[in-house]
Design a protein around this motif. Structure first.
Motif, PDB file in Angstrom:
ATOM      1  N   ASP A   1     -22.619  89.165   7.518  1.00  0.00           N
ATOM      2  CA  ASP A   1     -24.053  88.916   7.619  1.00  0.00           C
ATOM      3  C   ASP A   1     -24.832  89.524   6.453  1.00  0.00           C
ATOM      4  O   ASP A   1     -25.812  88.940   5.978  1.00  0.00           O
ATOM      5  CB  ASP A   1     -24.595  89.482   8.943  1.00  0.00           C
ATOM      6  CG  ASP A   1     -24.118  88.662  10.138  1.00  0.00           C
ATOM      7  OD1 ASP A   1     -23.804  87.471   9.949  1.00  0.00           O
ATOM      8  OD2 ASP A   1     -24.048  89.205  11.251  1.00  0.00           O
TER       9      ASP A   1
ATOM     10  N   TRP B   1     -24.818  87.169   3.386  1.00  0.00           N
ATOM     11  CA  TRP B   1     -25.747  86.044   3.496  1.00  0.00           C
ATOM     12  C   TRP B   1     -27.194  86.513   3.399  1.00  0.00           C
ATOM     13  O   TRP B   1     -28.039  85.795   2.850  1.00  0.00           O
ATOM     14  CB  TRP B   1     -25.506  85.298   4.810  1.00  0.00           C
ATOM     15  CG  TRP B   1     -24.109  84.801   4.961  1.00  0.00           C
ATOM     16  CD1 TRP B   1     -23.150  85.269   5.808  1.00  0.00           C
ATOM     17  CD2 TRP B   1     -23.484  83.748   4.211  1.00  0.00           C
ATOM     18  NE1 TRP B   1     -21.975  84.576   5.648  1.00  0.00           N
ATOM     19  CE2 TRP B   1     -22.150  83.638   4.674  1.00  0.00           C
ATOM     20  CE3 TRP B   1     -23.911  82.886   3.204  1.00  0.00           C
ATOM     21  CZ2 TRP B   1     -21.256  82.707   4.163  1.00  0.00           C
ATOM     22  CZ3 TRP B   1     -23.020  81.950   2.702  1.00  0.00           C
ATOM     23  CH2 TRP B   1     -21.709  81.868   3.169  1.00  0.00           C
ATOM     24  N   GLN B   2     -27.463  87.714   3.900  1.00  0.00           N
ATOM     25  CA  GLN B   2     -28.815  88.247   3.830  1.00  0.00           C
ATOM     26  C   GLN B   2     -29.220  88.518   2.381  1.00  0.00           C
ATOM     27  O   GLN B   2     -30.358  88.252   1.980  1.00  0.00           O
ATOM     28  CB  GLN B   2     -28.914  89.542   4.652  1.00  0.00           C
ATOM     29  CG  GLN B   2     -30.301  90.157   4.709  1.00  0.00           C
ATOM     30  CD  GLN B   2     -31.334  89.251   5.355  1.00  0.00           C
ATOM     31  OE1 GLN B   2     -31.001  88.480   6.255  1.00  0.00           O
ATOM     32  NE2 GLN B   2     -32.569  89.323   4.890  1.00  0.00           N
TER      33      GLN B   2
ATOM     34  N   ASN C   1     -30.224  80.752   9.765  1.00  0.00           N
ATOM     35  CA  ASN C   1     -28.938  80.891   9.077  1.00  0.00           C
ATOM     36  C   ASN C   1     -28.374  79.537   8.640  1.00  0.00           C
ATOM     37  O   ASN C   1     -27.152  79.362   8.543  1.00  0.00           O
ATOM     38  CB  ASN C   1     -27.928  81.616   9.962  1.00  0.00           C
ATOM     39  CG  ASN C   1     -27.620  80.850  11.252  1.00  0.00           C
ATOM     40  OD1 ASN C   1     -28.380  79.967  11.649  1.00  0.00           O
ATOM     41  ND2 ASN C   1     -26.534  81.197  11.906  1.00  0.00           N
TER      42      ASN C   1
ATOM     43  N   LYS D   1     -25.930  79.595   5.642  1.00  0.00           N
ATOM     44  CA  LYS D   1     -24.612  80.142   6.003  1.00  0.00           C
ATOM     45  C   LYS D   1     -23.773  79.079   6.699  1.00  0.00           C
ATOM     46  O   LYS D   1     -22.585  78.898   6.368  1.00  0.00           O
ATOM     47  CB  LYS D   1     -24.785  81.355   6.902  1.00  0.00           C
ATOM     48  CG  LYS D   1     -23.497  81.877   7.516  1.00  0.00           C
ATOM     49  CD  LYS D   1     -23.769  83.022   8.494  1.00  0.00           C
ATOM     50  CE  LYS D   1     -22.493  83.459   9.208  1.00  0.00           C
ATOM     51  NZ  LYS D   1     -22.742  84.577  10.144  1.00  0.00           N
TER      52      LYS D   1
END
Length: 416
Positions: free
Chosen positions: A28, A31-32, A141, A144
């Motif tokens: 995570d 992707w952040q 998201n 992602k």
């Protein structure tokens, strides 16, 4: 390149894809960071080049691989259309009337079956991009999920090595979803877009009209949009070829695998004492497909269309792969992208593991099925041989995965 060599390459692809998906699903923070740096659009374009365009160049230009799967059949249609032939009258086609002419366009520039594969890659890329643009307003998201989809082994094999077009159906659906997000109207404009699938892709594009109908507020305006496209199209087709345009309906009795019918076929054959009648079971499968899809989304009819439109699509085409005897595993390409966007809980290891197993099955089972000369298991004694037993087991596991995702659609429609 031998078929066995291609299969080994697919196994390597499955291994690398599975590792990347497993790590990517949990990263995570990675992707952040991409989101904070506003790098999504650039990296999405890079991903399409890395996971689709470069493999195409490697396989078809550098290695000079000859397209297989449905591409030789597509090539046969495209070459006749290229010479001015009329679909259904001058050559066989189980697709919508415009499909054969669309796949002819790339061979105007590059007269080879490889051009058709490249077209499939380009259109899938456009659908991926369109899905990302649509879902950015629905899911935080979205980037992602799109990147994880592109990393999956099954879609890559289906489009690059199989030249499959089934994702075009989702392309129409996501086009409709994007339009609705912009206009907030589910009437005429949505009906016009829906009808595009019926004249561009294949008859199965109309299947999900039945559950979708119960979700619309402006149903008759939607129907008018369909009529404005459909009636002139039917008149033109009848004028040019009379009833020959019904040719795509003949596909419904072709036995393909894996689906629920193929895995219970040995039992049905044993009970009946003879091979089952395919047209009868085809119609039974059609009724179950449409009625179960309607029942599935009926619970969600009061929810916003932004939530229910993808569920109607998923319910219909997952049901089709379960209950239609003419449905092969590669039809999953129809709904793999919305499945990734809507049904997988990426925080649960079980969900990620099932998705990876499902993708591996979709790649391995067709090879083994073809290697064994497409067994129907009318003679159940062949299951005493290890390879036949393995292939039949893979079919069972495929159908179990269909059922798992069908259950997920029900849970989301009923409780989410």
């Amino acid at each position: 390149m031998s078929t066995l060599t291609v299969f080994y390459i697919k196994l390597v692809l499955i291994a690398f894809s599975s590792a990347a998906i497993w790590l990517g699903a949990r990263s995570d923070s990675f992707w952040q960071q991409i989101h904070e740096k506003r790098q999504e659009n650039r990296l999405l374009g890079l991903g399409l080049i890395l996971f689709r365009l470069l493999p195409f160049i490697l396989v078809y230009v550098v290695m000079n691989y000859s397209p297989r799967g449905d591409v030789p059949f597509f090539w046969g249609k495209a070459t006749v259309a290229y010479q001015g032939g009329l679909v259904y009258r001058d050559f066989a086609s189980y697709h919508a009337p415009l499909f054969s002419y669309i796949i002819t366009l790339p061979i105007l520039l590059w007269y080879t079956p490889k051009a058709i594969v490249l077209l499939m890659v380009v259109i899938e890329a456009a659908i991926i991009w369109g899905t990302y643009r649509t879902y950015t307003s629905l899911k935080t998201n979205a980037f992602k999920l799109i990147m994880l989809y592109m990393t999956l082994s099954a879609p890559a094999v289906m489009v690059l090595l199989g030249g499959q077009e089934d994702i075009w159906l989702w392309g129409i659906a996501v086009w409709m979803l994007y339009y609705f997000l912009q206009i907030k109207d589910d009437g005429l404009g949505l009906g016009l877009r829906f009808s595009a699938g019926l004249i561009v892709i294949k008859a199965t594009a109309g299947f999900w009209l039945f559950p979708l109908w119960f979700l619309l507020k402006k149903r008759w305006s939607f129907l008018l949009g369909m009529i404005l496209v459909g009636v002139p199209s039917l008149v033109i087709l009848y004028f040019l070829m009379e009833m020959d345009f019904l040719m795509p309906l003949q596909m419904t009795t072709n036995l393909l695998t894996p689906n629920l019918f193929t895995v219970v076929r040995p039992l049905i054959t044993a009970v009946l004492g003879h091979a089952p009648d395919l047209p009868t079971f085809s119609w039974i499968g059609m009724v179950i497909t449409l009625s179960s899809a309607i029942g599935m989304v009926y619970f969600a009819r009061h929810k916003p269309l932004t939530q229910t439109l993808p569920l109607a699509f998923l319910a219909t085409y997952i049901a089709m792969t379960i209950f239609q005897l003419s449905s092969p595993g590669y039809y999953v390409f129809t709904y793999m992208l919305p499945l990734v966007m809507e049904l997988v809980d990426w925080k649960k290891s079980r969900d990620v593991a099932i998705l990876l197993i499902f993708n591996a099955l979709l790649v391995v089972q067709p090879f083994l099925f073809t290697h064994l000369n497409s067994p129907t298991y009318d003679d159940i004694t062949v299951l005493g041989e290890p390879l036949f037993l393995l292939e039949y087991t893979l079919q069972l596991l495929n159908v179990a995965c269909y059922g798992w995702y069908f259950l997920k659609v029900y849970q989301k429609a009923r409780f989410a």
